[in-house]
Design a protein around this motif. Structure first.
Motif, short mmCIF file in Angstrom:
data_model
loop_
_atom_site.label_atom_id
_atom_site.label_comp_id
_atom_site.label_asym_id
_atom_site.label_seq_id
_atom_site.Cartn_x
_atom_site.Cartn_y
_atom_site.Cartn_z
N HIS A 471 0.84 -1.20 0.00
CA HIS A 471 0.00 0.00 0.00
C HIS A 471 0.88 1.24 0.00
O HIS A 471 2.07 1.18 0.31
CB HIS A 471 -0.89 0.03 1.25
N PHE A 472 0.25 2.34 -0.33
CA PHE A 472 0.87 3.64 -0.12
C PHE A 472 -0.09 4.46 0.73
O PHE A 472 -1.31 4.38 0.55
CB PHE A 472 1.12 4.37 -1.44
N ILE A 473 0.49 5.23 1.63
CA ILE A 473 -0.35 6.09 2.46
C ILE A 473 -0.03 7.54 2.12
O ILE A 473 1.15 7.88 1.93
CB ILE A 473 -0.14 5.76 3.95
N GLY A 474 -1.05 8.34 1.96
CA GLY A 474 -0.85 9.75 1.60
C GLY A 474 -1.47 10.65 2.66
O GLY A 474 -2.62 10.45 3.05
N VAL A 475 -0.68 11.58 3.15
CA VAL A 475 -1.18 12.53 4.16
C VAL A 475 -1.19 13.90 3.50
O VAL A 475 -0.19 14.33 2.93
CB VAL A 475 -0.27 12.54 5.40
N GLN A 476 -2.34 14.55 3.54
CA GLN A 476 -2.46 15.83 2.86
C GLN A 476 -2.87 16.96 3.78
O GLN A 476 -3.58 16.74 4.74
CB GLN A 476 -3.47 15.80 1.71
N ASN A 477 -2.41 18.10 3.38
CA ASN A 477 -2.59 19.30 4.18
C ASN A 477 -2.97 20.44 3.26
O ASN A 477 -2.31 20.65 2.25
CB ASN A 477 -1.22 19.63 4.74
N ASP A 478 -4.00 21.17 3.60
CA ASP A 478 -4.37 22.31 2.76
C ASP A 478 -3.45 23.48 3.07
O ASP A 478 -3.51 24.06 4.15
CB ASP A 478 -5.83 22.68 3.03
N LEU A 479 -2.60 23.81 2.11
CA LEU A 479 -1.62 24.87 2.33
C LEU A 479 -2.09 26.19 1.75
O LEU A 479 -1.32 27.14 1.70
CB LEU A 479 -0.31 24.51 1.61
N THR A 480 -3.34 26.20 1.29
CA THR A 480 -3.80 27.38 0.56
C THR A 480 -3.62 28.65 1.37
O THR A 480 -3.09 29.64 0.86
CB THR A 480 -5.29 27.20 0.17
N GLU A 481 -4.03 28.57 2.65
CA GLU A 481 -3.92 29.78 3.47
C GLU A 481 -2.49 30.21 3.60
O GLU A 481 -2.15 31.38 3.44
CB GLU A 481 -4.49 29.50 4.87
N GLN A 482 -1.63 29.20 3.87
CA GLN A 482 -0.21 29.51 4.03
C GLN A 482 0.37 30.07 2.74
O GLN A 482 1.11 31.03 2.73
CB GLN A 482 0.52 28.24 4.43
#
Ligand SMILES: Nc1nc2c(ncn2[C@@H]2O[C@H](COP(=O)(O)O[C@H]3[C@@H](O)[C@H](n4cnc5c(=O)[nH]c(N)nc54)O[C@@H]3COP(=O)(O)O)[C@@H](O)[C@H]2O)c(=O)[nH]1
Length: 927
Positions: A471-482
């Protein structure tokens, strides 16, 4: 012959006498009964013989022309097995032998036998025939049994172990012909192993010891294939020699089935033994009949800890907790199933240690919960399936993307990029996935509603126990504000926050780039320094918000006046730079300058307030030479702009080399100023202030002078603004206060009551929070009466932050210090604030005094200021009074005090003392 039995006899005799004699003889035989039939001829004898109705045939040797021997041979040849006795007239051993050979049972010589002898011969013949017949029958039956037996049978010699006879089934089974087999030894159909086995058995076989079941033997057919047979062997005599009859029952199928079954059982047993589950076979009383290795390990040291402790009824599958011998507790999954063990009904109990799984379940539960509440979006994709579909997405992922879970699962993550697939970061992700590596990238992703967001994505492979990435695990973060913040930061670093125009730094970069292009392509570049005329009064009177709106509109107008490749930058305040990097001719710049002046001259509308502005523009051109320092071009344009200001504003001026000289001088001056502070090159001059109504000196203004060692006296109007801009004013201001307070202590008491020293306050110094404390310290240090101190503040200073300024002034006034508004009338003086200001005096600017006798407007302004100030109970002083006419006008309109060259120029303290004594000697009341 049985008791009472009558034997049926047929005599074939051509001599009737002999018949009669024979009948008589037989009749005389006691206890025996014969029925004697008689035929005389060969044919009759043959026919009656073939009819087989008699027990014994008595055949005369001579039957007329025929021979009784022939008849015997004939009947024998036709299968008649009735015993036949040849009767002859003469004893002849040859005939005897011949008769026996042809099948006769006996040979009797007529006249030489008695009745009993005949009867005995008949009876013997009959018995022997019966025995023979029985033997024949028996042999035939046994042969038939041997030959047609469906089971393979063979006979082998006991001593030579060679095949002596084989039945059809053997021929069929072994594949050899009968003839081949009869030439072979029974070892020839055995494998080497079986030969050895046979050799071991042979001594007992040879001794005729073996009989019955010999066990299962393997044989090799002619075609090489193997078969298994259960062999029974019996010793017997065959063809006069010792032999064995063997019967082979083909058990190949059974053997295989049994072997398979045994294999299965072994495998099953191995399975039971090797099972990681503890397995127990338990009877209804709870006694353990079997425990595999795992069970032994589990109950090690506790043989009594059998499943007795476990429930025997209830569900067939359940979970239970078991305390081991060492006190440890383990979680078990118990499964019960009925089984048969050694013919008895029992229960197979399987105990699986699920402690680890339970702990993992718990861990998983926590991890899952952790993922569920994570604020980071998490997805897991299956690397073993084509196109790596998403198999898990947490709630944060749905929140982040706007997709519901069911819209996500089973899809490849690329749907998040939409059509935006040419992102370099995507290649990084693909390469990391291909190389089974971690990767961290920032991607443009798209929500369900189509809106873009910056996704900080961390992808990591998940290997199984064998290291295979499943498997692959993906962790995402909304950086739009930054990102937006970063972009804003970057923008604000490179752009003016108020107008959005490029910053000074960007301007300098473009200046450098343009400079290189100008040189390479022989073009002209112009830099315009645009400064708004009279912007400060707008800002001061209408407030900063209005001022800001004006600046924004000016920025837009400047942009509209230039071409796309040109640059408009804000330098600060109301100063703008326009860079025209690509001009074919120097004159073209004037077209742009005119456009800018026209644009600025158009009326402004700020929240319904109409405003009119002009601007002054300085122009500098860069042509053949490259300026290493782009700042130099800006400074040149700046100088030219000042020149335009001096020319009455609303004008433009070209930069010339003499302006450069002045720039140079200013730079040097700035450096010298620092040195002057350190070396104490300053001097304080004082200018008297005189009361109009009685001519007495009512105060004196402290005015700073710089006595430059090379350049002589330098005007404060040159160095004060510079010191204000660099911050050097603080040190200067402090020095002035210290000196002025010290001098004033000596002078004030000698002057009329209320006389004070007026000190100009630097806006920068005034805005310091420590300013009031500083003034107090000056008073304390010098011992000056606060009544003898007057602070001159400008309107600009007050309007910067009016509320704070009022507070500060109030604090100062509360101490008894006087406050005067300097240069009154030059700013957009707000009457609303004026009435709130804790001030004592207004000082009319020299600009209104200069032409007060010539210019009716100046006269009106001066009159209005005096009237207004008086209405507010404020004292009015006029500065820059140089003529008697000006004095007369001011006196006529009730101006309270006068300052100007008419009475005295600013002078050193010593001169002031002398001036005062002279002034006092003037005629009383004269000005
Ligand atoms: N913050 C400080 N500012 C100071 C200080 N000393 C002076 N200044 C300010 O510098 C400006 C120029 O001052 P200066 O050259 O000294 O000019 C003053 C007078 O000399 C001049 N004056 C007075 N009477 C006449 C006159 O009849 N004719 C004429 N041509 N000039 C005259 O006016 C100036 C007085 O200025 P003001 O303060 O507005 O009363 C000037 O703005 C000074 O304020 C300092 O120590 N600190």
């Amino acid at each position: 012959m049985l008791q009472g039995e009558t034997l049926r006899l047929l005599l074939i005799e051509d001599d009737e006498d002999d018949y009669l004699i024979l009948r008589e003889l037989l009749a005389d035989v006691p206890n025996q009964h014969f029925r004697l039939d008689w035929v005389a001829h060969y044919e009759d004898g043959l026919a009656r013989g073939l009819s087989r109705e008699h027990d014994v045939l008595l055949v005369d040797y001579r039957l007329g022309a025929d021979s009784g021997l022939a008849l015997i041979g004939d009947l024998n040849a036709r299968g008649v097995q009735i015993p036949m006795i040849l009767l002859t007239g003469l004893a002849d051993s040859e005939l005897d032998a011949r008769a026996i050979e042809l099948g006769a049972s006996d040979y009797l010589v007529k006249g030489e036998f008695s009745g009993p002898m005949l009867a005995r011969s008949i009876r013997y013949a009959r018995d022997r025939a019966q025995i023979n017949n029985r033997l024949i029958d028996s042999e035939a039956r046994y042969r038939l049994l041997f030959e047609s037996n469906p089971e393979p049978m063979w006979v082998f010699g006991r001593d030579n172990i060679r095949f002596l006879a084989v039945n059809d089934a053997t021929v069929k089974l072994l594949g050899y012909s009968r003839a081949e087999l009869l030439g072979m030894s029974i070892l020839d159909i055995r494998s080497e192993e079986e030969k050895k086995r046979f050799v071991e058995l042979y001594p007992r076989l040879r001794d005729g010891d073996l009989t019955g079941r010999m066990g299962v033997w393997s044989y090799i057919r002619k075609d090489g294939s193997l078969f298994h047979a259960e062999v029974h062997a019996h010793p017997f005599e065959y063809m006069g020699g010792p032999a064995y009859l063997a019967l082979a029952l083909d058990v190949t199928g059974k053997f295989r089935a049994e072997a398979a079954l045994e294999q299965k059982q072994q495998a099953f047993h191995q399975l039971l033994e090797d099972s990681r589950d503890a397995l127990l076979v338990v009877d209804s009383r709870g006694d353990v009949h079997y425990a595999n290795k795992s069970a032994e390990r589990l109950f090690l040291g506790r043989p009594d800890c059998s499943p007795v402790a476990l429930p025997h009824d209830g569900p067939v599958r359940f979970e239970s907790r078991l305390t081991l011998a060492d006190g440890d507790q383990i979680e078990l999954e118990v499964q019960r199933s009925p089984t048969e063990w050694n013919g008895q009904s029992m229960e197979l109990i399987s105990l699986r240690d699920i402690s680890r799984r339970k702990r993992q379940d718990e861990q998983l539960r926590l991890l899952k919960r952790g993922l569920e509440v994570s604020i980071d979006g998490v997805v897991i994709v299956d690397a073993m399936q084509p196109d790596m579909p998403i198999i898990y997405a947490n709630a944060a992922f749905s929140t982040l993307t706007g997709y519901a879970e069911e819209e996500i699962l089973g899809r490849n993550c690329r749907f998040l990029q939409g059509d935006d697939l040419q992102q370099p970061a995507l290649n990084e992700v693909r390469s990391a996935i291909g190389g089974l590596r971690d990767v961290q990238v920032v991607l443009r992703n798209y929500r369900k509603d189509g809106s873009m967001f910056w996704n900080e994505l961390y992808v990591a492979p998940v290997p199984d126990d064998n290291g295979v990435v499943t498997h692959f695990i993906g962790v995402q973060n909304d950086l739009t504000e930054q990102k937006t913040y970063e972009q804003e930061l970057a923008h604000s670093a490179s752009h003016d926050r108020l107008t959005g125009l490029v910053s000074r730094q960007i301007l300098e970069d473009r200046l450098r780039q343009s400079g290189e292009m100008v040189q390479r392509y022989k073009r002209k570049m112009a830099v315009l320094f645009v400064d708004l005329d009279s912007f400060k009064p707008i800002n001061d009177s209408l407030g900063h918000t209005t001022g800001d709106q004006v600046l924004i509109q000016v920025a837009r107008r400047l942009e509209s006046a230039v071409r796309p490749g040109d640059t408009v930058a804000r330098m600060g305040g109301d100063e703008f730079i326009v860079l025209l990097p690509d001009l074919a001719h120097a004159e073209d710049v004037i077209i742009v300058v005119d456009r800018i002046m026209d644009q600025i001259a158009r009326p402004f509308d700020v929240d319904g307030v109409p405003l009119q502005l002009t601007c002054s523009i300085g122009i500098t051109l860069s042509g053949d030479k490259v300026n290493d320092d782009p700042l130099q071009l800006i400074q040149q344009a700046d100088l030219a702009m000042y020149k335009a200001k001096q020319h009455g504003r609303n004008d433009y001026q070209w930069y010339t080399d003499d302006l450069t000289q002045r720039v140079h001088e200013r730079l040097i001056l700035r450096g010298d100023l620092q040195q002057a502070i350190e070396l104490g090159q300053f001097e304080l001059y004082y200018q008297p202030q005189v009361a109009v109504h009685n001519g007495q000196m009512c105060g004196f203004e402290a005015l700073l002078r710089w006595n430059h060692p090379e350049r002589g006296m330098i005007s404060p109007s040159i160095f004060i603004p510079m010191a204000e801009a660099t911050g050097q004013i603080i040190a200067l201001s402090e020095w002035v206060f210290k000196r002025a307070c010290r001098d004033a202590v000596m002078l004030c008491t000698k002057l009329t009551e209320g006389a004070a020293v007026a000190i100009n306050v630097s806006p920068l110094h005034f805005q310091r929070s420590s300013f009031v404390a500083f003034i107090q310290r000056m008073l304390d240090d010098s011992g000056l009466d606060p009544q003898c101190l007057e602070l001159e503040v400008t309107e600009g200073l007050l309007l910067n932050n009016i509320e704070d300024a009022i507070d500060t002034l109030q604090e100062l006034k509360d101490k008894g210090i006087k406050i005067a508004i300097d240069d009154f009338g030059t700013g957009f003086s707000s009457l609303n604030y004026l009435k709130r200001l804790p001030i004592d005096k207004v000082k009319i600017d020299k600009a209104f005094i200069d032409d007060v006798n010539e210019d009716g407007r100046d006269a009106a302004i001066v009159q209005s200021i005096i009237s207004l100030a008086h209405n507010l109970q404020l004292t009015v002083i006029a500065e820059g009074v140089e003529t008697d006419e000006q004095l007369a006008f001011l006196a006529k309109h009730d101006c309270d005090e006068i300052q100007g060259y008419l009475f005295a120029r600013p002078m050193p303290f010593g001169d002031l003392i002398r001036w005062i004594s002279q002034w006092r000697q003037r005629p009383e009341g004269r000005l």
